[in-house]
Design a protein around this motif. Structure first.
Motif, mmCIF file in Angstrom:
data_model
loop_
_atom_site.group_PDB
_atom_site.id
_atom_site.type_symbol
_atom_site.label_atom_id
_atom_site.label_comp_id
_atom_site.label_asym_id
_atom_site.label_seq_id
_atom_site.Cartn_x
_atom_site.Cartn_y
_atom_site.Cartn_z
ATOM 1 N N UNK A 236 51.006 33.510 32.949
ATOM 2 C CA UNK A 236 51.106 34.559 33.069
ATOM 3 C C UNK A 236 49.693 35.312 33.109
ATOM 4 N N UNK A 237 47.971 34.192 32.538
ATOM 5 C CA UNK A 237 46.664 34.756 32.074
ATOM 6 C C UNK A 237 45.881 33.827 33.032
ATOM 7 N N UNK A 238 45.373 34.839 33.613
ATOM 8 C CA UNK A 238 44.239 34.385 34.841
ATOM 9 C C UNK A 238 42.774 34.616 33.980
ATOM 10 N N UNK A 239 41.755 33.566 33.923
ATOM 11 C CA UNK A 239 40.766 33.159 33.302
ATOM 12 C C UNK A 239 39.975 33.997 32.891
ATOM 13 N N UNK A 240 39.253 34.944 34.087
ATOM 14 C CA UNK A 240 38.778 35.852 33.047
ATOM 15 C C UNK A 240 39.289 37.034 32.144
ATOM 16 N N UNK A 241 39.896 37.339 31.988
ATOM 17 C CA UNK A 241 41.052 38.251 31.314
ATOM 18 C C UNK A 241 41.473 36.892 29.865
ATOM 19 N N UNK A 242 41.325 35.848 30.425
ATOM 20 C CA UNK A 242 42.402 35.031 28.907
ATOM 21 C C UNK A 242 41.078 34.591 28.406
ATOM 22 N N UNK A 243 39.495 34.349 28.626
ATOM 23 C CA UNK A 243 38.781 34.673 27.831
ATOM 24 C C UNK A 243 38.433 35.372 26.845
ATOM 25 N N UNK A 244 38.474 37.252 27.279
ATOM 26 C CA UNK A 244 37.850 37.675 26.377
ATOM 27 C C UNK A 244 39.288 38.473 26.399
ATOM 28 N N UNK A 245 40.183 38.942 26.269
ATOM 29 C CA UNK A 245 41.638 39.715 26.378
ATOM 30 C C UNK A 245 40.658 41.011 25.387
ATOM 31 N N UNK A 246 40.380 41.048 24.703
ATOM 32 C CA UNK A 246 40.211 41.496 23.978
ATOM 33 C C UNK A 246 39.393 42.737 24.773
ATOM 34 N N UNK A 247 38.181 42.161 24.891
ATOM 35 C CA UNK A 247 36.925 43.283 26.133
ATOM 36 C C UNK A 247 38.147 43.002 27.340
ATOM 37 N N UNK A 248 38.723 42.891 28.164
ATOM 38 C CA UNK A 248 39.548 43.856 28.902
ATOM 39 C C UNK A 248 40.488 44.781 28.789
ATOM 40 N N UNK A 249 41.058 44.497 27.753
ATOM 41 C CA UNK A 249 42.189 46.008 27.226
ATOM 42 C C UNK A 249 40.728 47.324 26.963
ATOM 43 N N UNK A 250 40.127 46.593 26.386
ATOM 44 C CA UNK A 250 38.892 48.137 26.029
ATOM 45 C C UNK A 250 38.736 48.128 27.444
ATOM 46 N N UNK A 251 38.169 47.617 28.044
ATOM 47 C CA UNK A 251 37.645 48.447 29.786
ATOM 48 C C UNK A 251 38.945 49.351 30.423
ATOM 49 N N UNK A 252 39.990 48.525 30.222
ATOM 50 C CA UNK A 252 40.948 48.993 30.807
ATOM 51 C C UNK A 252 41.495 50.942 29.973
#
Length: 326
Positions: free
Chosen positions: A163-179
């Motif tokens: 399910x997970x792509x590398x950039x989001x998998x590396x820091x999912x908390x950051x991706x969640x904050x950004x979206x």
């Protein structure tokens, strides 16, 4: 002229994306590169960014070193595709003569975006750690960015898990904050679209035959990338994922997008996954981005070669049309 800052973790396809952006000097003004832990560690990616600028003859563009680890978890790298040094184990970063700026990348992002509110497009082609910290640091940061273009995520199938792509998998908390930050315009260029940005063996061989410092650099660093793709998937060639964000900036028609609401999973079996709700199908979800769902492969490579090696564009078109004699 579009003003851009590239937040990056070079990385082979990052390097190609940067080179393309620099070549499009009449359309894109690259203000700076900010680096983030990702494909390899922060010191290596920063050296790589400086080396890429050196190869392109653009040492005047500043590089700012950013986060050395994800916001809330340990680092995860991708050496099997990018090599131990991030650029194909060829030692390019080791011979870099430039220096990065003393200012921390997140401080620079907050300062620069606020100083030029509504004018800067942020192209994030690594994990979103720096961008998320800037959002946390300044409540006005998201609304001050003109546009955010992200290479990351996948609607259906990841590359680090089902399910997970590398950039989001590396820091999912950051991706969640950004979206959830409320950027004015966000485009997520995920794996569905980047599958069309596939460098074939024929086009890669052409890079060797072009025989310029830049073409040979691209040819050499993509060797380990292509080898990794063969070992993992038995595919000949390699994806140029991050490059698609720059192509999109240069010609929006190359990429098809749809409106969506995206959230990021931060735990469990789907940790790091981008959960995509297309708003046409889920009208109760409020759009927070556009997602790239398809790309024009011919258009992609015509732009890539057209800016970097314009004298060979006709040969590229012949190869893309499937003709063996050019």
């Amino acid at each position: 002229m579009q003003k851009i800052i590239i937040d990056t973790d070079p990385g082979i396809d990052d390097a190609l994306a940067i080179l393309l952006a620099l070549a499009a000097k009449d359309e894109l003004e690259v203000i700076a590169l900010t680096t983030v832990n990702g494909n390899v560690g922060i010191d290596k990616v920063t050296k790589n960014a400086l080396k890429i600028l050196e190869i392109a003859g653009k040492n005047v563009i500043p590089v700012y070193k950013g986060n050395a680890k994800p916001l809330m978890r340990k680092s995860g790298h991708c050496e099997e595709y990018h090599g131990d040094d991030g650029l194909g184990n060829l030692g390019f970063g080791d011979c870099c003569r430039g220096d990065c700026q003393k200012e921390y990348a997140v401080d620079f992002l907050v300062r620069k975006v606020k100083a030029e509110t509504g004018e800067i497009t942020l192209v994030a082609i690594g994990p979103l750690t720096n961008v998320a910290e800037a959002v946390q640091r300044d409540s006005e940061f998201a609304q001050s960015v003109k546009e955010l273009i992200i290479m990351g995520g996948a609607e259906y199938e990841g590359n680090m898990s089902p399910h997970a792509e590398f950039n989001f998998w590396t820091d999912p908390e950051a991706a969640k904050i950004v979206f959830s930050a409320g950027f004015k315009k966000v485009t997520m260029v995920g794996l569905e679209a980047t599958s069309y940005a596939f460098l074939s063996p024929a086009l890669r061989e052409l890079l060797y035959l072009i025989n310029t410092p830049v073409s040979r650099f691209i040819y050499e660093i993509t060797r380990v990338y292509a080898d990794g793709n063969w070992n993992m998937k038995r595919e000949l060639g390699c994806r140029l994922c991050d490059v698609l964000t720059i192509v999109y900036l240069l010609n929006r028609d190359v990429v098809k997008t749809v409106d969506a609401f995206v959230d990021i999973e931060t735990q469990g079996l789907c940790d790091g996954a981008s959960v995509v709700y297309r708003t046409k199908r889920y009208p109760d979800k409020k759009k927070n981005c556009e997602i790239a769902v398809k790309a024009d492969a011919k258009g992609f490579f015509e732009i890539f070669f057209g800016y970097l090696f314009p004298e060979y564009l006709n040969i590229v078109k012949e190869l893309l049309n499937g003709k063996e004699e050019v």
